[in-house]
Write an enzyme that holds these catalytic residues in place. Sequence first.
Site, PDB file in Angstrom:
ATOM      1  N   LYS A 296       0.854  -1.206   0.000  1.00 20.30           N
ATOM      2  CA  LYS A 296       0.000   0.000   0.000  1.00 20.30           C
ATOM      3  C   LYS A 296       0.881   1.244   0.000  1.00 20.30           C
ATOM      4  CE  LYS A 296      -1.445   1.455   4.216  1.00 20.30           C
ATOM      5  NZ  LYS A 296      -1.140   2.842   4.577  1.00 20.30           N
ATOM      6  N   ASN A 297       1.957   1.220   0.811  1.00 20.71           N
ATOM      7  CA  ASN A 297       2.768   2.436   0.966  1.00 20.71           C
ATOM      8  C   ASN A 297       3.753   2.667  -0.180  1.00 20.71           C
ATOM      9  OD1 ASN A 297       1.352   2.952   3.257  1.00 20.71           O
ATOM     10  ND2 ASN A 297       2.970   2.373   4.677  1.00 20.71           N
TER      11      ASN A 297
ATOM     12  N   CYS B  84      -4.135  12.419  13.469  1.00 21.22           N
ATOM     13  CA  CYS B  84      -4.861  11.152  13.333  1.00 21.22           C
ATOM     14  C   CYS B  84      -4.632  10.382  14.629  1.00 21.22           C
ATOM     15  CB  CYS B  84      -4.343  10.365  12.133  1.00 21.22           C
ATOM     16  SG  CYS B  84      -2.686   9.765  12.413  1.00 21.22           S
TER      17      CYS B  84
ATOM     18  N   ARG C 118       1.146  14.133  12.997  1.00 20.19           N
ATOM     19  CA  ARG C 118       1.390  13.919  11.573  1.00 20.19           C
ATOM     20  C   ARG C 118       1.563  15.231  10.792  1.00 20.19           C
ATOM     21  NH1 ARG C 118      -0.305   8.725  10.449  1.00 20.19           N
ATOM     22  NH2 ARG C 118       1.287   8.733   8.831  1.00 20.19           N
TER      23      ARG C 118
ATOM     24  N   LEU D 147       7.902  19.544   7.027  1.00 22.51           N
ATOM     25  CA  LEU D 147       9.139  19.284   6.268  1.00 22.51           C
ATOM     26  C   LEU D 147       8.861  19.242   4.762  1.00 22.51           C
ATOM     27  CD1 LEU D 147      10.753  16.622   8.625  1.00 22.51           C
ATOM     28  CD2 LEU D 147      11.129  19.105   8.570  1.00 22.51           C
TER      29      LEU D 147
ATOM     30  N   ASP E 191       5.616   0.312  11.988  1.00 22.97           N
ATOM     31  CA  ASP E 191       4.367  -0.302  11.505  1.00 22.97           C
ATOM     32  C   ASP E 191       4.236  -1.760  11.927  1.00 22.97           C
ATOM     33  OD1 ASP E 191       4.180   1.461   8.307  1.00 22.97           O
ATOM     34  OD2 ASP E 191       3.825   2.077  10.370  1.00 22.97           O
TER      35      ASP E 191
ATOM     36  N   ILE F 129       8.965   6.659  16.826  1.00 20.08           N
ATOM     37  CA  ILE F 129       8.598   7.410  15.624  1.00 20.08           C
ATOM     38  C   ILE F 129       7.352   8.262  15.850  1.00 20.08           C
ATOM     39  CG2 ILE F 129       8.033   7.239  13.164  1.00 20.08           C
ATOM     40  CD1 ILE F 129      10.865   6.262  13.792  1.00 20.08           C
TER      41      ILE F 129
ATOM     42  N   ARG G 155      -8.131  -0.589   5.401  1.00 15.31           N
ATOM     43  CA  ARG G 155      -7.316   0.441   4.744  1.00 15.31           C
ATOM     44  C   ARG G 155      -6.044  -0.145   4.164  1.00 15.31           C
ATOM     45  NH1 ARG G 155      -5.252   4.624   8.229  1.00 15.31           N
ATOM     46  NH2 ARG G 155      -4.223   5.136   6.285  1.00 15.31           N
TER      47      ARG G 155
HETATM   48  C1  EPZ Z   1       4.803   6.776   6.380  1.00 15.44           C
HETATM   49  O1  EPZ Z   1       4.055   7.799   7.018  1.00 15.44           O
HETATM   50  C2  EPZ Z   1       3.874   5.580   6.280  1.00 15.44           C
HETATM   51  N1  EPZ Z   1       2.714   5.928   5.455  1.00 15.44           N
HETATM   52  C3  EPZ Z   1       3.428   5.168   7.677  1.00 15.44           C
HETATM   53  O2  EPZ Z   1       2.637   3.994   7.528  1.00 15.44           O
HETATM   54  C4  EPZ Z   1       4.664   4.834   8.499  1.00 15.44           C
HETATM   55  O3  EPZ Z   1       4.259   4.520   9.820  1.00 15.44           O
HETATM   56  C5  EPZ Z   1       5.615   6.034   8.526  1.00 15.44           C
HETATM   57  O4  EPZ Z   1       5.936   6.420   7.172  1.00 15.44           O
HETATM   58  C6  EPZ Z   1       6.921   5.728   9.245  1.00 15.44           C
HETATM   59  O5  EPZ Z   1       7.547   4.636   8.647  1.00 15.44           O
HETATM   60  C7  EPZ Z   1       2.860   5.954   4.109  1.00 15.44           C
HETATM   61  O6  EPZ Z   1       3.927   5.697   3.567  1.00 15.44           O
HETATM   62  C8  EPZ Z   1       1.627   6.290   3.308  1.00 15.44           C
HETATM   63  P1  EPZ Z   1       6.935  10.085   8.410  1.00 15.44           P
HETATM   64  P2  EPZ Z   1       4.633   9.301   7.038  1.00 15.44           P
HETATM   65  O7  EPZ Z   1       6.773  11.352   7.661  1.00 15.44           O
HETATM   66  O8  EPZ Z   1       5.469   9.542   5.846  1.00 15.44           O
HETATM   67  C9  EPZ Z   1       7.405  13.423  11.703  1.00 15.44           C
HETATM   68  C10 EPZ Z   1       0.863   2.584   7.943  1.00 15.44           C
HETATM   69  O9  EPZ Z   1       0.574   2.014   8.997  1.00 15.44           O
HETATM   70  N2  EPZ Z   1       7.245  14.383  10.607  1.00 15.44           N
HETATM   71  O10 EPZ Z   1       8.063   9.167   8.055  1.00 15.44           O
HETATM   72  O11 EPZ Z   1       3.506  10.197   7.309  1.00 15.44           O
HETATM   73  C11 EPZ Z   1       6.164  12.595  11.964  1.00 15.44           C
HETATM   74  O12 EPZ Z   1       5.278  13.283  12.837  1.00 15.44           O
HETATM   75  C12 EPZ Z   1       1.258   4.034   7.956  1.00 15.44           C
HETATM   76  O13 EPZ Z   1       0.884   2.023   6.806  1.00 15.44           O
HETATM   77  C13 EPZ Z   1       7.391  15.737  10.874  1.00 15.44           C
HETATM   78  O14 EPZ Z   1       7.639  16.149  12.007  1.00 15.44           O
HETATM   79  O15 EPZ Z   1       5.577   9.256   8.306  1.00 15.44           O
HETATM   80  C14 EPZ Z   1       6.723  11.342  12.591  1.00 15.44           C
HETATM   81  O16 EPZ Z   1       6.941  11.567  13.965  1.00 15.44           O
HETATM   82  C15 EPZ Z   1       1.046   4.661   9.315  1.00 15.44           C
HETATM   83  N3  EPZ Z   1       7.230  16.626   9.857  1.00 15.44           N
HETATM   84  C16 EPZ Z   1       8.067  11.162  11.890  1.00 15.44           C
HETATM   85  O17 EPZ Z   1       8.384  12.441  11.311  1.00 15.44           O
HETATM   86  C17 EPZ Z   1       6.943  16.229   8.569  1.00 15.44           C
HETATM   87  O18 EPZ Z   1       6.825  17.089   7.678  1.00 15.44           O
HETATM   88  C18 EPZ Z   1       8.050  10.135  10.775  1.00 15.44           C
HETATM   89  O19 EPZ Z   1       6.943  10.435   9.959  1.00 15.44           O
HETATM   90  C19 EPZ Z   1       6.798  14.845   8.320  1.00 15.44           C
HETATM   91  C20 EPZ Z   1       6.964  13.944   9.341  1.00 15.44           C
END
Ligand code: EPZ
Length: 438
Positions: free
Chosen positions: A22-23, A120, A125, A129, A309, A331, A401
């Site tokens: 999915k991702n 969420c 979220r 960045l 995850d 995370i 989902r």
């Molecule tokens: C991706 O989410 C995945 N979703 C998530 O999978 C996964 O848990 C996550 O990466 C971590 O591996 C998809 O790929 C669609 P991040 P993402 O940006 O990209 C902070 C699932 O279960 N952050 O890597 O949204 C954030 O708050 C889902 O399939 C900022 O501060 O996660 C978090 O603490 C859930 N500012 C950390 O970074 C930003 O602009 C990592 O988030 C972006 C992120």
Amino acid sequence: MDKFVIRGGNPLVGAIRVSGAKNSALPCMAAAILTEDPVTLENMPQVRDIETERRLLQSMGAEVELREGEAQDRTTICCRALSDPVAKYEIVKTMRASSLVLGPLVARAGMARVAMPGGCAIGGRPIDLHIKGLEQMGAAITQEHGYLEARADRLRGTHLVFDKITVTGTEDLLMAAVLAEGETVMENCAREPEVGDLAALLTAMGAQIEGAGTSTMRVRGVTGLHGAQYHIHPDRIEAGTFLVAGAITGGDLVVTGCNPEHLGAVIAKLREAGARVEGMGADAVRVRGAEKLRGADISTEEYPGFPTDMQAQYMALATQADGMSLVTENIFENRFMHVQELVRMGANIKVDGKTATVRGPARLSAAAVMCSDLRASASLVLAALVADGESILDRVYHMDRGYERIEEKLSGVGAQIQRLGNLFAPRMSETISEKTTA
Ligand code: EPZ
């Protein structure tokens, strides 16, 4: 609202097949925005998030065919006419990954209006960045009425260093960079295999990318991209979930259609906990339960560390292990929603800040439990597979989902699981609009 009824006690035995990731599918669908040509994606998972993104792209004027003819897992997306480059709140609130259209829209159409995703179940979220990177590439960004508006005649290559490792941030800005003027160097990138999948599709579309899958990528902007056909990689989190299912039920399960190379941290941890795990060639892994599972600590990290995850799923296993397991979530700030439900089933878990202490083995008894987010749902399914009696899991739309036909796949290897309700029933569209999710 669909529910699962699960009667615990059966060891899972046989072969279970993994769907496409999915991702990976979500950013790859967004990549189609970057060209007027059709982009065909194969091995697409038939899950709710993909339906949501199909609706999002269609709302912007794209033509999206899902599940073409006999190739049920093939999707063709054509963004020749992007009449309305707006990601509306009604859709974005149900799937924050909608922010993945931001970079490609600005790169292709020179502007984007994307509803701010909001938080969420598992955390705030933010996408600061993503915004910071686009501004550094020359986009003018304003925020009002809950929407982000980004404009740029043409993005400029730059030297980006991510303050934090972000998966969709890396993907969003990679898609912005491939059509930018000049070269973009991106440092501290996410190295998740899903980023590599996206980079492989973009390269097939004519992008010039070096260092895909490493923490530093170098992109030479081009003036245009063409269509492509691409096969999405297997879902490593679904595969990991099935490996835990085989271990926790004391079964003998072969997980097929997966990529063992993407499962290193998960396989190592399952072995440390006493499960017998062995590779079966290039695309299968066999797991057998242990006489006795042993407690083992996990601390979630970016890839190739133990994946966040898989944290909830591992915690379910830890409730059955002899001794103590420390589960540390680094995370996300609120990814222990499954704990209280597991405790209601009899688990012994204490949370202190970002670490949960799990003591086992605890005899789990069936209960009516509530799913709260995608991976917490998976954790409750795993617990119900070993609980005494019949559990009822409510709000399984969270599970839908990211897991394709999970009850059919698990039933096929001996689980006693039934869905009350009807997958993808018309009311699914109602639940999609009603619910906000991770
Ligand atoms: C991706 O989410 C995945 N979703 C998530 O999978 C996964 O848990 C996550 O990466 C971590 O591996 C998809 O790929 C669609 P991040 P993402 O940006 O990209 C902070 C699932 O279960 N952050 O890597 O949204 C954030 O708050 C889902 O399939 C900022 O501060 O996660 C978090 O603490 C859930 N500012 C950390 O970074 C930003 O602009 C990592 O988030 C972006 C992120």
